[in-house]
Design a protein around this motif. Structure first.
Motif, PDB file in Angstrom:
ATOM      1  N   ARG A  78      13.548  31.994  19.746  1.00 23.92           N
ATOM      2  CA  ARG A  78      12.600  33.103  19.675  1.00 23.92           C
ATOM      3  C   ARG A  78      11.766  33.226  20.937  1.00 23.92           C
ATOM      4  O   ARG A  78      10.849  34.020  21.005  1.00 23.92           O
ATOM      5  N   GLY A  79      12.052  32.406  21.949  1.00 23.71           N
ATOM      6  CA  GLY A  79      11.387  32.560  23.235  1.00 23.71           C
ATOM      7  C   GLY A  79      10.324  31.541  23.569  1.00 23.71           C
ATOM      8  O   GLY A  79       9.661  31.669  24.591  1.00 23.71           O
ATOM      9  N   SER A  80      10.149  30.513  22.754  1.00 26.56           N
ATOM     10  CA  SER A  80       9.159  29.485  23.064  1.00 26.56           C
ATOM     11  C   SER A  80       9.689  28.606  24.197  1.00 26.56           C
ATOM     12  O   SER A  80      10.780  28.051  24.104  1.00 26.56           O
ATOM     13  N   ALA A  81       8.912  28.498  25.244  1.00 28.93           N
ATOM     14  CA  ALA A  81       9.330  27.685  26.382  1.00 28.93           C
ATOM     15  C   ALA A  81       9.251  26.194  26.062  1.00 28.93           C
ATOM     16  O   ALA A  81      10.056  25.412  26.553  1.00 28.93           O
ATOM     17  N   THR A  82       8.291  25.792  25.230  1.00 33.22           N
ATOM     18  CA  THR A  82       8.110  24.372  24.949  1.00 33.22           C
ATOM     19  C   THR A  82       8.637  23.970  23.583  1.00 33.22           C
ATOM     20  O   THR A  82       8.934  22.807  23.353  1.00 33.22           O
ATOM     21  N   ALA A  83       8.702  24.929  22.652  1.00 30.94           N
ATOM     22  CA  ALA A  83       9.141  24.666  21.277  1.00 30.94           C
ATOM     23  C   ALA A  83       8.299  23.588  20.604  1.00 30.94           C
ATOM     24  O   ALA A  83       8.757  22.898  19.718  1.00 30.94           O
ATOM     25  N   GLU A  84       7.055  23.420  21.031  1.00 26.36           N
ATOM     26  CA  GLU A  84       6.203  22.378  20.474  1.00 26.36           C
ATOM     27  C   GLU A  84       5.259  22.886  19.397  1.00 26.36           C
ATOM     28  O   GLU A  84       4.965  22.176  18.457  1.00 26.36           O
ATOM     29  N   THR A  85       4.743  24.091  19.521  1.00 28.11           N
ATOM     30  CA  THR A  85       3.750  24.583  18.573  1.00 28.11           C
ATOM     31  C   THR A  85       4.100  25.987  18.119  1.00 28.11           C
ATOM     32  O   THR A  85       3.382  26.937  18.386  1.00 28.11           O
ATOM     33  N   CYS A  86       5.211  26.103  17.446  1.00 26.17           N
ATOM     34  CA  CYS A  86       5.672  27.425  17.036  1.00 26.17           C
ATOM     35  C   CYS A  86       5.910  27.461  15.530  1.00 26.17           C
ATOM     36  O   CYS A  86       6.304  26.466  14.934  1.00 26.17           O
ATOM     37  N   PRO A  87       5.709  28.635  14.909  1.00 19.50           N
ATOM     38  CA  PRO A  87       5.981  28.744  13.480  1.00 19.50           C
ATOM     39  C   PRO A  87       7.448  28.473  13.179  1.00 19.50           C
ATOM     40  O   PRO A  87       8.316  28.718  14.021  1.00 19.50           O
ATOM     41  N   ASP A  88       7.705  27.989  11.987  1.00 19.19           N
ATOM     42  CA  ASP A  88       9.074  27.666  11.586  1.00 19.19           C
ATOM     43  C   ASP A  88       9.153  27.688  10.064  1.00 19.19           C
ATOM     44  O   ASP A  88       8.138  27.529   9.387  1.00 19.19           O
ATOM     45  N   ILE A  89      10.354  27.879   9.543  1.00 17.90           N
ATOM     46  CA  ILE A  89      10.587  27.908   8.102  1.00 17.90           C
ATOM     47  C   ILE A  89      11.771  26.994   7.799  1.00 17.90           C
ATOM     48  O   ILE A  89      12.795  27.050   8.489  1.00 17.90           O
ATOM     49  N   PHE A  90      11.620  26.173   6.775  1.00 12.83           N
ATOM     50  CA  PHE A  90      12.676  25.234   6.396  1.00 12.83           C
ATOM     51  C   PHE A  90      12.959  25.322   4.901  1.00 12.83           C
ATOM     52  O   PHE A  90      12.046  25.502   4.097  1.00 12.83           O
ATOM     53  N   GLU A  91      14.217  25.166   4.530  1.00 10.37           N
ATOM     54  CA  GLU A  91      14.587  25.055   3.124  1.00 10.37           C
ATOM     55  C   GLU A  91      14.595  23.580   2.765  1.00 10.37           C
ATOM     56  O   GLU A  91      15.077  22.738   3.532  1.00 10.37           O
ATOM     57  N   LEU A  92      14.042  23.259   1.589  1.00  3.76           N
ATOM     58  CA  LEU A  92      13.983  21.878   1.126  1.00  3.76           C
ATOM     59  C   LEU A  92      15.078  21.607   0.115  1.00  3.76           C
ATOM     60  O   LEU A  92      15.652  22.534  -0.474  1.00  3.76           O
ATOM     61  N   ASN A  93      15.370  20.347  -0.111  1.00  3.29           N
ATOM     62  CA  ASN A  93      16.471  19.976  -0.998  1.00  3.29           C
ATOM     63  C   ASN A  93      16.243  20.378  -2.451  1.00  3.29           C
ATOM     64  O   ASN A  93      17.182  20.421  -3.233  1.00  3.29           O
ATOM     65  N   ASP A  94      15.020  20.731  -2.825  1.00  8.14           N
ATOM     66  CA  ASP A  94      14.785  21.191  -4.198  1.00  8.14           C
ATOM     67  C   ASP A  94      14.808  22.721  -4.298  1.00  8.14           C
ATOM     68  O   ASP A  94      14.496  23.290  -5.333  1.00  8.14           O
ATOM     69  N   GLY A  95      15.159  23.395  -3.182  1.00  5.16           N
ATOM     70  CA  GLY A  95      15.224  24.850  -3.185  1.00  5.16           C
ATOM     71  C   GLY A  95      13.937  25.525  -2.742  1.00  5.16           C
ATOM     72  O   GLY A  95      13.904  26.729  -2.534  1.00  5.16           O
ATOM     73  N   SER A  96      12.869  24.751  -2.579  1.00  5.59           N
ATOM     74  CA  SER A  96      11.603  25.292  -2.083  1.00  5.59           C
ATOM     75  C   SER A  96      11.684  25.501  -0.573  1.00  5.59           C
ATOM     76  O   SER A  96      12.637  25.069   0.072  1.00  5.59           O
ATOM     77  N   PHE A  97      10.652  26.133  -0.024  1.00  8.43           N
ATOM     78  CA  PHE A  97      10.587  26.356   1.410  1.00  8.43           C
ATOM     79  C   PHE A  97       9.309  25.757   1.963  1.00  8.43           C
ATOM     80  O   PHE A  97       8.260  25.802   1.313  1.00  8.43           O
ATOM     81  N   ALA A  98       9.389  25.208   3.161  1.00  7.78           N
ATOM     82  CA  ALA A  98       8.218  24.691   3.882  1.00  7.78           C
ATOM     83  C   ALA A  98       8.017  25.572   5.106  1.00  7.78           C
ATOM     84  O   ALA A  98       8.981  25.990   5.743  1.00  7.78           O
ATOM     85  N   VAL A  99       6.755  25.866   5.400  1.00  5.08           N
ATOM     86  CA  VAL A  99       6.421  26.756   6.507  1.00  5.08           C
ATOM     87  C   VAL A  99       5.466  26.046   7.456  1.00  5.08           C
ATOM     88  O   VAL A  99       4.477  25.454   7.020  1.00  5.08           O
ATOM     89  N   ILE A 100       5.768  26.110   8.745  1.00  4.73           N
ATOM     90  CA  ILE A 100       4.836  25.672   9.773  1.00  4.73           C
ATOM     91  C   ILE A 100       4.208  26.937  10.338  1.00  4.73           C
ATOM     92  O   ILE A 100       4.925  27.850  10.768  1.00  4.73           O
ATOM     93  N   GLY A 101       2.916  27.021  10.272  1.00 11.04           N
ATOM     94  CA  GLY A 101       2.214  28.200  10.771  1.00 11.04           C
ATOM     95  C   GLY A 101       0.773  27.871  11.078  1.00 11.04           C
ATOM     96  O   GLY A 101       0.348  26.725  10.993  1.00 11.04           O
ATOM     97  N   THR A 102       0.021  28.886  11.395  1.00  9.37           N
ATOM     98  CA  THR A 102      -1.392  28.729  11.720  1.00  9.37           C
ATOM     99  C   THR A 102      -2.221  28.811  10.440  1.00  9.37           C
ATOM    100  O   THR A 102      -2.083  29.763   9.671  1.00  9.37           O
ATOM    101  N   ASP A 103      -3.044  27.815  10.212  1.00  2.72           N
ATOM    102  CA  ASP A 103      -3.901  27.806   9.028  1.00  2.72           C
ATOM    103  C   ASP A 103      -4.957  28.902   9.176  1.00  2.72           C
ATOM    104  O   ASP A 103      -5.794  28.854  10.076  1.00  2.72           O
ATOM    105  N   ALA A 104      -4.904  29.893   8.302  1.00  2.00           N
ATOM    106  CA  ALA A 104      -5.856  31.012   8.332  1.00  2.00           C
ATOM    107  C   ALA A 104      -6.639  31.092   7.030  1.00  2.00           C
ATOM    108  O   ALA A 104      -7.180  32.138   6.692  1.00  2.00           O
ATOM    109  N   THR A 105      -6.722  29.991   6.311  1.00  6.47           N
ATOM    110  CA  THR A 105      -7.385  29.974   5.010  1.00  6.47           C
ATOM    111  C   THR A 105      -8.824  30.456   5.100  1.00  6.47           C
ATOM    112  O   THR A 105      -9.243  31.313   4.313  1.00  6.47           O
ATOM    113  N   ASP A 106      -9.576  29.945   6.043  1.00  5.10           N
ATOM    114  CA  ASP A 106     -10.986  30.328   6.149  1.00  5.10           C
ATOM    115  C   ASP A 106     -11.147  31.822   6.423  1.00  5.10           C
ATOM    116  O   ASP A 106     -12.071  32.452   5.924  1.00  5.10           O
TER     117      ASP A 106
END
Length: 78
Positions: free
Chosen positions: A14-42
């Motif tokens: 997706r164009g990240s030069a470092t690939a160190e701090t970028c959003p990502d989505i993963f499928e888990l072995n139980d069928g759920s999904f895990a997301v890496i993103g920016t915490d915007a809860t507040d």
């Protein structure tokens, strides 16, 4: 709980030069999904619609539009 596969394009694809701090989505072995993103809860907690709720242990995470759109082809229909 284990990561089975990435959903969509990698950060580097997706164009990240470092690939160190970028959003990502993963499928888990139980069928759920895990997301890496920016915490915007507040910032977004008070914006939730009246019929939405968040448990204390849950966070509102933001990922880029491109991350989700490029993941669409890998998201199972059922």
């Amino acid at each position: 709980m284990k990561i089975v596969r990435r959903i969509g394009a990698s950060p580097r694809e997706r164009g990240s030069a470092t690939a160190e701090t970028c959003p990502d989505i993963f499928e888990l072995n139980d069928g759920s999904f895990a997301v890496i993103g920016t915490d915007a809860t507040d910032r977004l907690d008070s914006e939730l619609p009246a019929d939405a709720a968040r448990a204390e242990y849950e966070r509102i995470v933001v990922i880029s539009r491109e991350t989700l759109i490029r993941a669409k082809v890998d998201i199972p229909e059922a």
